[in-house]
Design an enzyme around this catalytic site. Structure first.
Site, short mmCIF file in Angstrom:
data_model
loop_
_atom_site.label_atom_id
_atom_site.label_comp_id
_atom_site.label_asym_id
_atom_site.label_seq_id
_atom_site.Cartn_x
_atom_site.Cartn_y
_atom_site.Cartn_z
N SER A 301 0.86 -1.19 0.00
CA SER A 301 0.00 0.00 0.00
C SER A 301 0.89 1.23 0.00
CB SER A 301 -0.88 0.02 1.26
OG SER A 301 -0.15 0.53 2.36
N ASP A 302 0.34 2.38 -0.33
CA ASP A 302 1.11 3.59 -0.09
C ASP A 302 0.99 3.92 1.40
OD1 ASP A 302 2.78 5.71 -0.40
OD2 ASP A 302 1.74 6.59 -2.08
N TRP A 303 1.79 4.86 1.82
CA TRP A 303 1.92 5.17 3.25
C TRP A 303 0.56 5.52 3.86
CZ3 TRP A 303 6.53 6.14 6.32
CH2 TRP A 303 6.25 6.66 7.59
N GLY A 304 0.07 4.64 4.69
CA GLY A 304 -1.20 4.91 5.37
C GLY A 304 -2.42 4.89 4.46
N SER A 305 -2.26 4.43 3.23
CA SER A 305 -3.38 4.58 2.28
C SER A 305 -4.54 3.64 2.59
CB SER A 305 -2.91 4.41 0.84
OG SER A 305 -2.52 3.06 0.59
#
Ligand code: BGC
Length: 775
Positions: A301-305
């Site tokens: 995932s992207d950061w915190g996505s």
């Protein structure tokens, strides 16, 4: 990296039993086991490890933490304590932002010494344009159109990273980006899907080599899947509203190319596409990428996505977000803490399945086997290599090579450039002229603050003893406290809009010099993540400086340092020479001096269109025609009443110190069948008096389609070198697969009909030929 699982499934039952027996007889650690890869293919090993894992350990493999904390020191906060406990229990699969051999070794040791199965961590970092030897920002490097060069720079970045303990970079970004307002336009290869595909693949090959288990290569990551470059109004993280055909024809091709090239990992994206957050987009991740394209790598995932799907209004809470993300095919949770908290319960409630979970874990384990981490979890931890193979003179020399090839000569009236090294006097002026930091660009890895060669230093090292250099900063671009920058994410830049006290001295310097080199543009942190701007002009008091200098000396060479296409309308009116120098990295000043004084003849071409005005954005050459493309002496056409609709400097454009003449295009035939090919040829001649390089570009237009087709599409390019007076014939093979598009049938097809062909030195080239495709 394509894996066939069939061999595995036929043999696994027997092999798995003996493998596990062996495993359990030595200890519960998988480290003690080193079956020869020839006897036991990776799939068997993966499955065998999987069969030993408890649920908490499986979920743990899908967790990625940022470790911007010192694993060697006492933990300082609750968060760190939590991470440490999870590491000890073997409930973490990967860490990002833990850098240096010492820290990586220490962190890996926690797993090896405490966890039950001792499954090694994989360490990741954003190595975007260099690890410590910093190369030009990706947009700048893309202006070289030199695939071998870019492959090599990624290879060096990988070698430095691997020598420092890392195994995974979150690069390349292959988001087609067409909006200069978007700060991350600096991180990709610009506006064209074909160019993004080629450059993306070159970078992937550079990072990964042909053997991931080598100590010199690292895993690459194709990001951001998908659509992130199309955020409305150029605003970062913003919603994306595009149709299915635009998605397939423009955004997805670089990702398809990356998957086919065997990229080890993908990262999804922050944005939603037509209402579905990319992180929770099942049709894209599970159905298309992992299904139809049969890609077997790891999706992070992207950061915190995952957690951000709550703010999107797509998930009601973190548990719901975890459910959506795993179902959609997001394998690893970067910093959302959603998987670790909720996957267990979701499994119990049958909101996710064990098959889905196992599939995600397999993808993580597979990569770890591929990297050789199970054989030796410390294999990338070599203090000697870290000391000797990072930031070396050889790497810096190559960074200079890449940097000079990334420079684009935008204007050169009366052959003002190159300058003589024996000028009597030269004024070097501007806020960026002696800036040793901004040239490092935004994603500068472990690049040391203030470590770039400044333009002033480069020039001083190049001119003869008799040249008098007058240096004046003129104006500061930013307010000083920011330049000394603490956390660049917490402190947005503040521009100097009041202090013009240095302008008189700059004017005085300009007055006494034969020529002025004026370095203006953007601070490194004006572009990059979260750095969208509505104004793409010159911030602070740079315009005032330009006008003041121009009043007293017209012999101005503008050296632009920037990460996005800028509004150059005024600059291009008054300056006889303009060099687009991006943020060129560690060797910036030397590389610019190479070009300014003619040791290198510039050969870069723009990978993005530069507008006349920000209001034209998004601006790109491969647009559609509309029903009213031309003026016909009437106002009701598709343009602007107050500005041209074309680019000021178009895609593919860049001058040289020599000139190239293109002959007539010839086609070896005028008709091709659906599975045939046509060869388009052109003679290119160097008509100037110095040797030079030219990027010969092939464009095609599908004249009538089941969907409206772009006015031109890049379909090939070749960089050639010609001595003065020499000529060569460049041939392009146009095969049917180059003419395919995602048609109204929602399929990739070639549609019979007429195609126009152009070959030239930029996207505005006019002479053309036509051919037809028949069934
Ligand atoms: C960016 C990614 C990056 C990640 C990890 C995110 O904010 O969008 O491109 O890889 O952070 O640093």
């Amino acid at each position: 990296m394509k894996f066939t699982t069939s061999i595995f499934y036929t043999t696994v039952v027997t092999l798995k039993l003996s493998f596990i027996a062996l495993l359990l007889s030595s200890s519960t650690s998988v480290q003690n086991l080193k079956p020869s890869p020839k006897i036991a293919p990776i799939e068997q090993k993966v499955d065998s490890v999987l069969s030993l894992m408890r649920l908490n350990e499986k979920i743990g493999q899908l967790v990625q933490y940022s470790g911007s904390w010192d694993a060697t020191g006492p933990t300082s906060s609750q968060g760190d304590q939590h991470k440490l406990e999870k590491l000890k229990r073997g409930e973490v699969g990967s860490m990002l932002n833990v850098t240096s051999v010492a820290s990586i070794r220490e962190t890996q040791k926690i797993i090896m010494e405490h966890s039950r199965l001792k499954i090694p961590l994989i360490f990741a970092y954003d190595v975007i344009h260099g690890y410590k030897t910093i190369f030009p920002i990706p947009l700048g490097e893309s202006a070289s159109w030199d695939l071998d060069l870019m492959q090599k720079s990624a290879e060096i970045a990988a070698r430095e990273s691997a020598a420092s303990g890392l195994q995974w970079t979150f690069a390349p970004m292959i988001d087609v980006s067409r909006d200069a307002r978007w700060g991350r336009v600096m991180e990709g290869a610009g506006e064209d899907p074909f160019l993004n595909s080629k450059i993306g693949v070159a970078r992937i090959k550079g990072f990964q080599g042909d053997d991931l288990s080598s100590k010199f290569t690292i895993a690459a990551c194709a990001k951001h899947f998908a659509g992130y470059g199309f955020g409305e109004a150029g605003r970062d993280y913003n919603t994306v509203n595009i149709g299915i055909h635009e998605l397939h024809n423009t955004i997805l091709p670089p990702f398809k190319a990356a998957a086919e090239a065997g990229v080890a990992t993908f990262m999804n994206a922050f944005n939603d596409i037509d209402g579905i957050p990319a992180t929770g987009h099942k049709a894209l991740q599970r159905d298309l990428l992992k299904g139809e394209w049969q890609w077997e790598g790891l999706m992070v995932s992207d950061w915190g996505s995952i957690g951000e799907m709550i703010a999107h209004g797509y998930a009601k809470d973190k548990r719901h977000a975890a459910e959506i993300a795993l179902n959609a095919g997001s394998d690893m949770d970067m910093e959302s803490y959603a998987y670790e908290a909720h996957l267990g319960a979701l499994l119990e409630e049958q909101k996710i399945t064990m098959n889905q979970l196992d599939d995600a874990v397999r993808r993580v384990l597979r990569l770890k086997f591929e990297l050789g981490l199970f054989d030796d979890p410390y294999k990338y931890c070599d203090e000697e290599r870290e000391k000797n193979e990072v930031y070396t003179p050889i790497n810096l020399a190559f960074a200079r090579e890449v940097a000079k090839k990334s420079i684009v000569l935008l204007k050169n009236d009366k052959k003002m450039l190159p300058l003589s090294k024996d000028l009597k006097s030269l004024a070097v002026i501007g806020p960026l002229a002696n800036d040793k930091d901004s040239p490092l660009g935004n994603w500068r890895g472990k690049g040391t603050y203030n470590s770039a060669v400044s333009l002033l230093e480069g020039i001083k090292g190049m001119v003869g003893k008799n040249t008098k250099i007058y240096y004046e900063k003129g104006v500061a671009l930013t307010v000083p406290s920011v330049e000394l920058g603490t956390n660049q994410f917490l402190h947005p830049l503040k521009f100097n809009t009041t202090d013009a006290s240095g302008i008189p001295a700059a004017v005085a310097a300009a007055k006494k010099a034969e020529v002025v080199v004026l370095a203006i543009g953007e601070n490194a942190y004006q572009t990059g993540e979260g750095r969208s701007q509505v104004d793409i002009g010159f911030a602070g008091l740079q315009n005032e400086l330009l006008e003041a200098v121009y009043k007293v000396n017209k012999n101005i060479v503008i050296v632009l340092m920037n990460g996005r296409p800028m509004d150059l309308s005024r600059v291009s009116q008054i300056a006889p020479s303009i060099l687009e120098c991006w943020h060129l990295g560690s060797e910036s000043g030397n590389a610019i001096a190479d070009v300014v004084f003619g040791d290198y003849n510039p050969s870069g071409k723009l990978p993005v269109s530069f507008p006349h005005h920000v209001g034209q954005e998004p601006l790109y050459y491969n647009q559609k025609n509309t029903g009213r493309p031309n003026s016909l002496n009437h106002v009701t056409f598709s343009g602007y009443r107050d500005a041209p609709k074309s680019a000021l400097y178009p895609f593919g454009f860049g001058l040289s110190y020599t000139t190239f003449e293109y002959g007539e295009i010839t086609l070896n035939k005028n008709v091709m069948t659906l599975n045939g090919e046509i060869i388009a040829s052109v003679e290119v001649k160097n008509t100037g008096d110095v040797a030079g390089e030219e990027v010969v570009q092939l464009y095609v237009r599908d004249m009538v389609g089941s969907l409206v087709r772009p006015v031109k599409e890049l379909k090939g390019f070749e960089k050639i070198h010609l001595k003065a007076g020499a000529s060569t014939t460049v041939n392009f093979i146009i095969s049917a697969d180059l003419l395919q598009f995602y048609t109204a049938n929602n399929k990739w097809e070639v549609e019979p009909g007429t195609f126009n062909v152009w070959i030239g030195g930029d996207s505005t080239t006019e002479p053309m030929k036509s051919f037809s495709v028949v069934e």
